[in-house]
Design a protein around this motif. Structure first.
Motif, mmCIF file in Angstrom:
data_model
loop_
_atom_site.group_PDB
_atom_site.id
_atom_site.type_symbol
_atom_site.label_atom_id
_atom_site.label_comp_id
_atom_site.label_asym_id
_atom_site.label_seq_id
_atom_site.Cartn_x
_atom_site.Cartn_y
_atom_site.Cartn_z
ATOM 1 N N ARG A 32 0.825 -1.209 0.000
ATOM 2 C CA ARG A 32 0.000 0.000 0.000
ATOM 3 C C ARG A 32 0.857 1.255 0.000
ATOM 4 N N SER A 33 1.973 1.202 0.736
ATOM 5 C CA SER A 33 2.853 2.362 0.797
ATOM 6 C C SER A 33 3.447 2.669 -0.568
ATOM 7 N N GLN A 34 3.871 1.626 -1.277
ATOM 8 C CA GLN A 34 4.453 1.817 -2.601
ATOM 9 C C GLN A 34 3.412 2.310 -3.591
ATOM 10 N N ALA A 35 2.173 1.822 -3.449
ATOM 11 C CA ALA A 35 1.115 2.268 -4.345
ATOM 12 C C ALA A 35 0.740 3.715 -4.084
ATOM 13 N N ALA A 36 0.914 4.145 -2.831
ATOM 14 C CA ALA A 36 0.532 5.516 -2.465
ATOM 15 C C ALA A 36 1.592 6.539 -2.831
ATOM 16 N N ALA A 37 2.814 6.069 -3.135
ATOM 17 C CA ALA A 37 3.898 6.998 -3.452
ATOM 18 C C ALA A 37 3.595 7.732 -4.754
ATOM 19 N N VAL A 38 3.667 9.052 -4.721
ATOM 20 C CA VAL A 38 3.382 9.874 -5.891
ATOM 21 C C VAL A 38 4.605 10.714 -6.225
ATOM 22 N N PRO A 39 5.145 10.651 -7.437
ATOM 23 C CA PRO A 39 6.305 11.464 -7.798
ATOM 24 C C PRO A 39 6.022 12.944 -7.645
ATOM 25 N N SER A 40 7.070 13.702 -7.292
ATOM 26 C CA SER A 40 6.910 15.140 -7.116
ATOM 27 C C SER A 40 6.496 15.826 -8.395
ATOM 28 N N SER A 41 6.767 15.170 -9.543
ATOM 29 C CA SER A 41 6.411 15.753 -10.828
ATOM 30 C C SER A 41 5.044 15.307 -11.315
ATOM 31 N N ALA A 42 4.265 14.720 -10.437
ATOM 32 C CA ALA A 42 2.943 14.236 -10.815
ATOM 33 C C ALA A 42 2.094 15.371 -11.358
ATOM 34 N N PRO A 43 1.308 15.099 -12.420
ATOM 35 C CA PRO A 43 0.485 16.153 -13.014
ATOM 36 C C PRO A 43 -0.601 16.629 -12.077
ATOM 37 N N LYS A 44 -1.054 17.816 -12.285
ATOM 38 C CA LYS A 44 -2.147 18.378 -11.506
ATOM 39 C C LYS A 44 -3.432 17.620 -11.817
ATOM 40 N N PRO A 45 -4.395 17.634 -10.937
ATOM 41 C CA PRO A 45 -5.649 16.934 -11.182
ATOM 42 C C PRO A 45 -6.331 17.455 -12.436
ATOM 43 N N ALA A 46 -7.147 16.564 -13.014
ATOM 44 C CA ALA A 46 -7.763 16.887 -14.299
ATOM 45 C C ALA A 46 -8.715 18.076 -14.219
ATOM 46 N N LYS A 47 -9.335 18.274 -13.046
ATOM 47 C CA LYS A 47 -10.306 19.357 -12.913
ATOM 48 C C LYS A 47 -9.890 20.282 -11.778
ATOM 49 N N PRO A 48 -8.919 21.132 -12.015
ATOM 50 C CA PRO A 48 -8.398 21.972 -10.942
ATOM 51 C C PRO A 48 -9.399 22.972 -10.405
ATOM 52 N N GLU A 49 -10.486 23.169 -11.164
ATOM 53 C CA GLU A 49 -11.461 24.139 -10.681
ATOM 54 C C GLU A 49 -12.223 23.617 -9.464
ATOM 55 N N GLN A 50 -12.182 22.294 -9.237
ATOM 56 C CA GLN A 50 -12.846 21.730 -8.074
ATOM 57 C C GLN A 50 -11.877 21.766 -6.890
ATOM 58 N N ALA A 51 -12.427 22.045 -5.718
ATOM 59 C CA ALA A 51 -11.580 22.166 -4.524
ATOM 60 C C ALA A 51 -10.921 20.843 -4.170
ATOM 61 N N ILE A 52 -11.617 19.727 -4.402
ATOM 62 C CA ILE A 52 -11.100 18.414 -4.044
ATOM 63 C C ILE A 52 -11.055 17.531 -5.283
ATOM 64 N N GLN A 53 -9.928 16.843 -5.464
ATOM 65 C CA GLN A 53 -9.785 15.867 -6.530
ATOM 66 C C GLN A 53 -9.124 14.617 -5.971
ATOM 67 N N LEU A 54 -9.472 13.479 -6.545
ATOM 68 C CA LEU A 54 -8.893 12.214 -6.122
ATOM 69 C C LEU A 54 -8.345 11.492 -7.340
ATOM 70 N N ASP A 55 -7.046 11.219 -7.327
ATOM 71 C CA ASP A 55 -6.426 10.423 -8.381
ATOM 72 C C ASP A 55 -6.303 9.007 -7.841
ATOM 73 N N ILE A 56 -7.256 8.161 -8.199
ATOM 74 C CA ILE A 56 -7.317 6.819 -7.624
ATOM 75 C C ILE A 56 -6.148 5.968 -8.085
ATOM 76 N N ALA A 57 -5.753 6.104 -9.356
ATOM 77 C CA ALA A 57 -4.659 5.295 -9.887
ATOM 78 C C ALA A 57 -3.356 5.556 -9.146
ATOM 79 N N LYS A 58 -3.099 6.829 -8.826
ATOM 80 C CA LYS A 58 -1.868 7.195 -8.125
ATOM 81 C C LYS A 58 -2.071 7.295 -6.618
ATOM 82 N N ARG A 59 -3.321 7.053 -6.166
ATOM 83 C CA ARG A 59 -3.655 7.122 -4.748
ATOM 84 C C ARG A 59 -3.224 8.455 -4.151
ATOM 85 N N CYS A 60 -3.704 9.530 -4.763
ATOM 86 C CA CYS A 60 -3.333 10.858 -4.283
ATOM 87 C C CYS A 60 -4.583 11.726 -4.129
ATOM 88 N N LEU A 61 -4.646 12.417 -3.028
ATOM 89 C CA LEU A 61 -5.737 13.350 -2.744
ATOM 90 C C LEU A 61 -5.223 14.767 -2.953
#
Length: 231
Positions: free
Chosen positions: A119-148
């Motif tokens: 789970r820890s390895q799956a939750a690791a997100v590179p610092s260069s990870a792209p911004k969420p697809a809908k930045p206009e929303q206050a909250i976004q969830l990238d399920i594939a990269k396990r990032c909030l």
């Protein structure tokens, strides 16, 4: 090779864990005191920590808090002969990701460690990870990269917090009881109590709500449980 820091004052138990995990392919460091554990935490830089509550020179709960304040992502497996529900809940509240009661089998210990590392390895997100697809929303969830993301900023979560958030995100508006959340997050055979769900919800609110006391997103449905709504 993943690195495991074992913090256990009982020499025979610590040695048995160390030998078994070495044979499983882990690099292991063993500390029998809190002072040595803190030194290894910084010098050894473990990928996962196995932490006993009872130590000769430190309280395992306090040590867990110290580690968690230094790293919000490193998995911590707390082990103890104490089996009271209050002890288990307190362990989770101080930042542990899992709690294993003594006595336990080495196979179960290895399985718990493997699950935490996965789970820890799956939750690791590179610092260069792209911004969420809908930045206009206050909250976004990238399920594939396990990032909030909150306001386009990546927010670190524990494994259980992310699982709860993922369930909410995929089923917005649905009301979940504490028991349902417990079963989905930890499984039917888990030691975790419904009280722990309240702790996870409180922590999530601190991370996503502008005012956790007046939540806009994670709503309490009195007498039932919780639901998530995009405000």
């Amino acid at each position: 090779m993943s690195k495991v820091l074992i913090i256990e004052d009982d020499f025979s138990v610590g040695e048995m864990m160390s030998i078994y995990l070495n044979e499983e392919g882990y690099e292991v460091k063993k500390a029998e005191t809190g002072r040595l554990a803190e030194r290894y935490f910084h010098d050894f830089e473990p990928d996962v920590i196995v932490l006993d509550i009872m130590l000769p020179d430190a309280n395992g709960m306090d040590l867990c808090t110290t580690f968690r304040n230094s790293s919000s992502t490193i998995p911590i497996l707390m082990v103890s002969a104490k089996s009271e529900v209050s002890d288990k809940v307190r362990g989770l509240q101080t930042g542990a990701d899992d709690y294993l009661g003594k006595p336990f089998s080495m196979r179960e210990l290895a399985a718990r460690i493997q699950a935490l590392l996965r789970r820890s390895q799956a939750a690791a997100v590179p610092s260069s990870a792209p911004k969420p697809a809908k930045p206009e929303q206050a909250i976004q969830l990238d399920i594939a990269k396990r990032c909030l993301f909150v306001h386009e900023q990546a927010i670190e979560t524990t494994f259980s917090e992310f699982e709860i958030m993922k369930l909410f995100w995929q089923n917005q508006g649905r009301v979940y009881s504490r028991e349902e959340l417990l079963n989905r997050v930890r499984g039917f055979d888990s030691y975790v109590t419904e009280r722990a769900i309240d702790v996870h919800i409180a922590n999530l609110r601190k991370k996503i709500e502008s005012d956790p006391k007046e939540p806009k997103y994670i709503k309490t449905v009195w007498g039932v449980g919780y639901k998530f709504l995009m405000a």
